[in-house]
Design a protein around this motif. Sequence first.
Motif, PDB file in Angstrom:
ATOM      1  N   GLY A  39      -9.431   8.680  -2.987  1.00  0.00           N
ATOM      2  CA  GLY A  39     -10.197   7.889  -2.042  1.00  0.00           C
ATOM      3  C   GLY A  39      -9.630   6.535  -1.687  1.00  0.00           C
ATOM      4  N   ILE A  40     -10.182   6.007  -0.600  1.00  0.00           N
ATOM      5  CA  ILE A  40      -9.945   4.635  -0.167  1.00  0.00           C
ATOM      6  C   ILE A  40     -11.252   3.894  -0.428  1.00  0.00           C
ATOM      7  N   PHE A  41     -11.198   2.831  -1.200  1.00  0.00           N
ATOM      8  CA  PHE A  41     -12.378   2.029  -1.506  1.00  0.00           C
ATOM      9  C   PHE A  41     -12.428   0.833  -0.563  1.00  0.00           C
ATOM     10  N   ILE A  42     -13.619   0.599   0.025  1.00  0.00           N
ATOM     11  CA  ILE A  42     -13.810  -0.525   0.950  1.00  0.00           C
ATOM     12  C   ILE A  42     -15.062  -1.281   0.517  1.00  0.00           C
ATOM     13  N   PRO A  43     -14.909  -2.437  -0.118  1.00  0.00           N
ATOM     14  CA  PRO A  43     -16.086  -3.197  -0.594  1.00  0.00           C
ATOM     15  C   PRO A  43     -16.723  -4.024   0.530  1.00  0.00           C
ATOM     16  N   ILE A  44     -17.502  -3.348   1.400  1.00  0.00           N
ATOM     17  CA  ILE A  44     -18.064  -4.054   2.560  1.00  0.00           C
ATOM     18  C   ILE A  44     -19.332  -4.837   2.239  1.00  0.00           C
ATOM     19  N   GLU A  45     -19.957  -4.554   1.105  1.00  0.00           N
ATOM     20  CA  GLU A  45     -21.178  -5.261   0.726  1.00  0.00           C
ATOM     21  C   GLU A  45     -20.966  -5.998  -0.587  1.00  0.00           C
ATOM     22  N   GLU A  46     -21.803  -6.991  -0.827  1.00  0.00           N
ATOM     23  CA  GLU A  46     -21.700  -7.742  -2.087  1.00  0.00           C
ATOM     24  C   GLU A  46     -21.913  -6.844  -3.295  1.00  0.00           C
ATOM     25  N   ASN A  47     -22.762  -5.824  -3.143  1.00  0.00           N
ATOM     26  CA  ASN A  47     -23.057  -4.936  -4.269  1.00  0.00           C
ATOM     27  C   ASN A  47     -22.230  -3.652  -4.227  1.00  0.00           C
ATOM     28  N   SER A  48     -21.083  -3.688  -3.556  1.00  0.00           N
ATOM     29  CA  SER A  48     -20.218  -2.505  -3.482  1.00  0.00           C
ATOM     30  C   SER A  48     -19.596  -2.151  -4.825  1.00  0.00           C
ATOM     31  N   GLY A  49     -19.473  -3.118  -5.712  1.00  0.00           N
ATOM     32  CA  GLY A  49     -18.901  -2.874  -7.028  1.00  0.00           C
ATOM     33  C   GLY A  49     -17.476  -3.371  -7.134  1.00  0.00           C
ATOM     34  N   GLN A  50     -16.889  -3.098  -8.276  1.00  0.00           N
ATOM     35  CA  GLN A  50     -15.555  -3.605  -8.605  1.00  0.00           C
ATOM     36  C   GLN A  50     -14.478  -2.564  -8.336  1.00  0.00           C
ATOM     37  N   LEU A  51     -13.304  -3.035  -7.975  1.00  0.00           N
ATOM     38  CA  LEU A  51     -12.185  -2.155  -7.677  1.00  0.00           C
ATOM     39  C   LEU A  51     -11.790  -1.307  -8.884  1.00  0.00           C
ATOM     40  N   ASN A  52     -11.833  -1.875 -10.092  1.00  0.00           N
ATOM     41  CA  ASN A  52     -11.450  -1.084 -11.270  1.00  0.00           C
ATOM     42  C   ASN A  52     -12.382   0.111 -11.477  1.00  0.00           C
ATOM     43  N   GLU A  69      -8.716 -12.605  -3.196  1.00  0.00           N
ATOM     44  CA  GLU A  69      -7.617 -12.314  -4.110  1.00  0.00           C
ATOM     45  C   GLU A  69      -7.802 -10.913  -4.695  1.00  0.00           C
ATOM     46  N   VAL A  70      -6.720 -10.170  -4.738  1.00  0.00           N
ATOM     47  CA  VAL A  70      -6.749  -8.847  -5.365  1.00  0.00           C
ATOM     48  C   VAL A  70      -6.789  -9.069  -6.868  1.00  0.00           C
ATOM     49  N   PRO A  71      -7.683  -8.365  -7.582  1.00  0.00           N
ATOM     50  CA  PRO A  71      -7.755  -8.552  -9.034  1.00  0.00           C
ATOM     51  C   PRO A  71      -6.401  -8.308  -9.700  1.00  0.00           C
ATOM     52  N   LYS A  72      -6.129  -9.082 -10.725  1.00  0.00           N
ATOM     53  CA  LYS A  72      -4.835  -9.020 -11.415  1.00  0.00           C
ATOM     54  C   LYS A  72      -4.590  -7.684 -12.124  1.00  0.00           C
ATOM     55  N   TYR A  73      -5.653  -6.945 -12.434  1.00  0.00           N
ATOM     56  CA  TYR A  73      -5.486  -5.669 -13.132  1.00  0.00           C
ATOM     57  C   TYR A  73      -4.992  -4.551 -12.212  1.00  0.00           C
ATOM     58  N   VAL A  74      -4.959  -4.775 -10.905  1.00  0.00           N
ATOM     59  CA  VAL A  74      -4.540  -3.730  -9.977  1.00  0.00           C
ATOM     60  C   VAL A  74      -3.030  -3.524 -10.098  1.00  0.00           C
ATOM     61  N   PRO A  75      -2.599  -2.279 -10.338  1.00  0.00           N
ATOM     62  CA  PRO A  75      -1.168  -2.010 -10.473  1.00  0.00           C
ATOM     63  C   PRO A  75      -0.400  -2.385  -9.199  1.00  0.00           C
ATOM     64  N   ASN A  76       0.839  -2.823  -9.351  1.00  0.00           N
ATOM     65  CA  ASN A  76       1.664  -3.224  -8.209  1.00  0.00           C
ATOM     66  C   ASN A  76       1.861  -2.102  -7.198  1.00  0.00           C
ATOM     67  N   HIS A  77       1.891  -0.853  -7.655  1.00  0.00           N
ATOM     68  CA  HIS A  77       2.139   0.272  -6.755  1.00  0.00           C
ATOM     69  C   HIS A  77       0.874   0.735  -6.024  1.00  0.00           C
ATOM     70  N   PHE A  78      -0.306   0.263  -6.435  1.00  0.00           N
ATOM     71  CA  PHE A  78      -1.575   0.674  -5.831  1.00  0.00           C
ATOM     72  C   PHE A  78      -1.631   0.191  -4.379  1.00  0.00           C
ATOM     73  N   PRO A  79      -1.798   1.103  -3.405  1.00  0.00           N
ATOM     74  CA  PRO A  79      -1.816   0.682  -2.001  1.00  0.00           C
ATOM     75  C   PRO A  79      -3.058  -0.152  -1.642  1.00  0.00           C
ATOM     76  N   ILE A  80      -2.806  -1.323  -1.087  1.00  0.00           N
ATOM     77  CA  ILE A  80      -3.862  -2.200  -0.577  1.00  0.00           C
ATOM     78  C   ILE A  80      -3.541  -2.465   0.897  1.00  0.00           C
ATOM     79  N   PHE A  81      -4.494  -2.168   1.761  1.00  0.00           N
ATOM     80  CA  PHE A  81      -4.377  -2.469   3.186  1.00  0.00           C
ATOM     81  C   PHE A  81      -5.247  -3.693   3.446  1.00  0.00           C
ATOM     82  N   TYR A  82      -4.694  -4.695   4.116  1.00  0.00           N
ATOM     83  CA  TYR A  82      -5.417  -5.948   4.342  1.00  0.00           C
ATOM     84  C   TYR A  82      -5.978  -6.028   5.764  1.00  0.00           C
ATOM     85  N   THR A  83      -7.162  -6.620   5.855  1.00  0.00           N
ATOM     86  CA  THR A  83      -7.801  -6.870   7.139  1.00  0.00           C
ATOM     87  C   THR A  83      -8.578  -8.171   7.039  1.00  0.00           C
TER      88      THR A  83
END
Length: 153
Positions: A39-52, A69-83
Amino acid sequence: MFLTYGDLAKLFPKRRGIRNHELSFHTVATFSTISQPKGIFIPIEENSGQLNEAIGNGAIAALWDEEMEVPKYVPNHFPIFYTNDLLKGLKDMMELYTENINQTDQVQKDRTDFLFLDERRLKENKLTYDIAVMAEKLLTMRAQLQQGKEGAE
Protein backbone atom coordinates in the motif's frame (compact mmCIF):
# COMPACT_ATOMS: atom_id res chain seq x y z
CA MET A 1 -4.72 -2.71 -13.22
CA PHE A 2 -2.68 -1.41 -10.33
CA LEU A 3 -1.34 2.06 -9.70
CA THR A 4 2.42 1.99 -10.23
CA TYR A 5 5.45 3.87 -9.01
CA GLY A 6 5.75 5.28 -12.52
CA ASP A 7 2.22 6.71 -12.29
CA LEU A 8 3.00 8.43 -9.01
CA ALA A 9 6.40 9.68 -10.22
CA LYS A 10 4.54 11.62 -12.94
CA LEU A 11 2.25 13.23 -10.36
CA PHE A 12 4.87 13.81 -7.66
CA PRO A 13 8.31 14.58 -9.12
CA LYS A 14 9.80 15.30 -5.68
CA ARG A 15 10.50 11.95 -4.04
CA ARG A 16 13.03 9.88 -2.17
CA GLY A 17 13.80 6.21 -1.71
CA ILE A 18 13.99 3.40 -4.23
CA ARG A 19 12.97 4.30 -7.79
CA ASN A 20 11.34 1.26 -9.32
CA HIS A 21 8.86 2.29 -12.03
CA GLU A 22 7.48 -1.27 -12.20
CA LEU A 23 6.51 -1.35 -8.51
CA SER A 24 2.74 -1.71 -8.21
CA PHE A 25 0.49 -0.61 -5.36
CA HIS A 26 -2.47 -2.75 -4.38
CA THR A 27 -3.96 -0.36 -1.82
CA VAL A 28 -4.10 3.33 -0.96
CA ALA A 29 -4.94 3.96 2.70
CA THR A 30 -5.53 7.05 4.81
CA PHE A 31 -5.37 5.26 8.18
CA SER A 32 -2.34 3.42 9.49
CA THR A 33 -4.39 0.94 11.52
CA ILE A 34 -5.92 -0.94 8.61
CA SER A 35 -4.39 -3.72 6.55
CA GLN A 36 -2.85 -2.16 3.43
CA PRO A 37 -0.91 -4.83 1.56
CA LYS A 38 1.54 -3.32 -0.94
CA GLY A 39 0.00 0.00 0.00
CA ILE A 40 0.56 3.72 -0.21
CA PHE A 41 -0.13 5.45 3.11
CA ILE A 42 -1.48 9.02 3.03
CA PRO A 43 -1.93 10.69 6.46
CA ILE A 44 -4.58 13.24 5.43
CA GLU A 45 -6.12 13.58 8.89
CA GLU A 46 -4.64 14.27 12.31
CA ASN A 47 -5.87 10.87 13.49
CA SER A 48 -4.56 8.97 10.46
CA GLY A 49 -1.91 7.31 12.62
CA GLN A 50 1.82 6.81 12.42
CA LEU A 51 3.86 5.76 9.41
CA ASN A 52 5.55 2.92 11.31
CA GLU A 53 2.13 1.39 12.01
CA ALA A 54 1.18 1.72 8.32
CA ILE A 55 4.44 -0.01 7.37
CA GLY A 56 3.62 -2.77 9.87
CA ASN A 57 0.24 -3.16 8.17
CA GLY A 58 1.76 -3.52 4.70
CA ALA A 59 2.49 -0.02 3.37
CA ILE A 60 5.42 0.00 0.96
CA ALA A 61 5.32 3.76 0.16
CA ALA A 62 3.82 7.02 1.40
CA LEU A 63 2.54 10.31 0.08
CA TRP A 64 3.95 12.91 2.46
CA ASP A 65 3.48 16.60 3.18
CA GLU A 66 6.74 18.23 2.08
CA GLU A 67 6.64 20.56 5.09
CA MET A 68 6.59 17.65 7.56
CA GLU A 69 9.75 15.83 8.56
CA VAL A 70 9.83 12.16 7.65
CA PRO A 71 10.32 10.09 10.81
CA LYS A 72 13.91 8.98 11.32
CA TYR A 73 12.92 5.30 11.58
CA VAL A 74 11.84 5.22 7.91
CA PRO A 75 14.35 3.20 5.86
CA ASN A 76 16.29 5.15 3.21
CA HIS A 77 14.96 2.90 0.43
CA PHE A 78 11.28 3.38 1.45
CA PRO A 79 9.56 5.39 -1.32
CA ILE A 80 8.21 8.76 -0.18
CA PHE A 81 6.37 10.99 -2.65
CA TYR A 82 6.18 14.64 -1.57
CA THR A 83 3.34 17.10 -2.09
CA ASN A 84 2.36 20.45 -0.63
CA ASP A 85 -1.30 19.36 -0.43
CA LEU A 86 -2.14 15.79 0.62
CA LEU A 87 -5.84 16.08 -0.23
CA LYS A 88 -5.12 17.39 -3.71
CA GLY A 89 -2.46 14.71 -4.11
CA LEU A 90 -4.97 11.99 -3.23
CA LYS A 91 -7.54 13.51 -5.59
CA ASP A 92 -4.98 13.67 -8.42
CA MET A 93 -4.00 10.06 -7.72
CA MET A 94 -7.64 8.93 -7.91
CA GLU A 95 -8.24 10.87 -11.13
CA LEU A 96 -5.14 9.37 -12.76
CA TYR A 97 -6.20 5.89 -11.71
CA THR A 98 -9.72 6.45 -13.07
CA GLU A 99 -8.28 7.68 -16.39
CA ASN A 100 -6.01 4.63 -16.60
CA ILE A 101 -8.93 2.27 -15.99
CA ASN A 102 -11.14 4.05 -18.54
CA GLN A 103 -8.42 3.70 -21.20
CA THR A 104 -8.49 -0.09 -21.00
CA ASP A 105 -11.35 -2.08 -22.48
CA GLN A 106 -10.59 -5.19 -20.46
CA VAL A 107 -12.33 -6.14 -17.25
CA GLN A 108 -9.76 -5.63 -14.50
CA LYS A 109 -9.66 -8.30 -11.82
CA ASP A 110 -6.47 -6.86 -10.33
CA ARG A 111 -7.02 -3.33 -9.13
CA THR A 112 -5.80 -0.85 -6.56
CA ASP A 113 -8.20 -0.56 -3.62
CA PHE A 114 -8.70 2.88 -2.07
CA LEU A 115 -9.26 2.46 1.69
CA PHE A 116 -10.45 5.59 3.42
CA LEU A 117 -11.96 4.43 6.68
CA ASP A 118 -10.95 2.12 9.46
CA GLU A 119 -13.38 -0.56 10.65
CA ARG A 120 -14.60 1.44 13.66
CA ARG A 121 -15.56 4.40 11.48
CA LEU A 122 -17.11 2.13 8.88
CA LYS A 123 -19.57 0.82 11.46
CA GLU A 124 -20.49 4.39 12.40
CA ASN A 125 -20.65 5.79 8.86
CA LYS A 126 -22.00 3.87 5.92
CA LEU A 127 -19.96 5.72 3.31
CA THR A 128 -19.07 4.52 -0.15
CA TYR A 129 -15.60 3.73 -1.40
CA ASP A 130 -16.57 4.87 -4.91
CA ILE A 131 -13.69 6.94 -6.29
CA ALA A 132 -15.89 9.60 -7.89
CA VAL A 133 -17.83 10.15 -4.67
CA MET A 134 -14.64 10.23 -2.61
CA ALA A 135 -13.06 12.76 -5.00
CA GLU A 136 -16.03 15.08 -4.50
CA LYS A 137 -15.81 14.67 -0.71
CA LEU A 138 -12.08 15.47 -0.83
CA LEU A 139 -12.79 18.68 -2.73
CA THR A 140 -15.35 19.67 -0.10
CA MET A 141 -12.92 18.87 2.75
CA ARG A 142 -10.18 20.87 1.04
CA ALA A 143 -12.45 23.89 0.58
CA GLN A 144 -13.51 23.74 4.23
CA LEU A 145 -9.89 23.52 5.39
CA GLN A 146 -8.90 26.48 3.25
CA GLN A 147 -11.82 28.53 4.56
CA GLY A 148 -10.74 27.68 8.11
CA LYS A 149 -7.16 28.80 7.41
CA GLU A 150 -8.33 32.05 5.81
CA GLY A 151 -10.67 32.75 8.73
CA ALA A 152 -7.83 32.23 11.23
CA GLU A 153 -5.59 34.81 9.55
